[in-house]
Design an enzyme around this catalytic site. Sequence first.
Site, short mmCIF file in Angstrom:
data_model
loop_
_atom_site.label_atom_id
_atom_site.label_comp_id
_atom_site.label_asym_id
_atom_site.label_seq_id
_atom_site.Cartn_x
_atom_site.Cartn_y
_atom_site.Cartn_z
CG ASP A 97 -1.77 1.20 1.34
OD1 ASP A 97 -2.39 1.58 0.33
OD2 ASP A 97 -1.83 1.79 2.43
CG ASP A 117 -1.66 7.78 0.60
OD1 ASP A 117 -0.82 8.68 0.68
OD2 ASP A 117 -2.35 7.56 -0.41
#
Length: 234
Positions: free
Chosen positions: A24, A26
């Site tokens: 991922d 953020d």
Amino acid sequence: MPAPNLPGHLINTPQISVRGVIFDMDGLLLDSETLAMEALICAGRDLDYDLSLSFCERMIGVPEDGCAVLLRESFGDGFPAERFFAMQAAHLRRFIGEGRLVTKPGVVPLLDLLDARHIPRAIATSSRRGRAEEQLRRVSLYDRFDAIVSRDDVICGKPAPDPYVTAALRIGVAPELCLALEDSTNGAIAAFAAGMRVIVVPDLIEPTAEVKEQALAVVRDLSVVRDYVMRYAR
């Protein structure tokens, strides 16, 4: 091989080898969620909407189109979502321009290990491509990934499995041989649905009981993930 940071069950239970890693962005690679929350609140204030921090946290790990649905459900069909997100993006760019965007602890050592082991890696993010590329370049991470899958690259964003399935295809590794790294519940659900094992590194919000039950582990930072990769990458 010594791995003092690893939870005991990851040492004592046989593990499938790691052939690829999907990140991922953020809250996992970038310490950006706090900035994003502040930008959401500022954009709401600009438009005379009072968005609480707890409300904004419900948007963590949710693609922009999903956030728009949440906003209109909460503030009415007339909520100016496109204008709101444009203003939020402007605030976020200002914060980044002020030098407030940094990487999370352990990012660079983990990427260095993947380089040394020749392990392919990709990003699966809910962010739009332009924003993702801009932020990754800002912290000198853009060139360290074999593929970047953004919200613009899939029909359905997280919690659908599409971002993770697409990322695995782009690095040429079967999902069951990939390790997914997530901080959010929606992201973890997406990776589970893609058939990947998941290590969760929480950022602003603790994982749900269901995510904790399904995850390979919930760990404090990416240094623990590095120990896992060092032990099980092939």
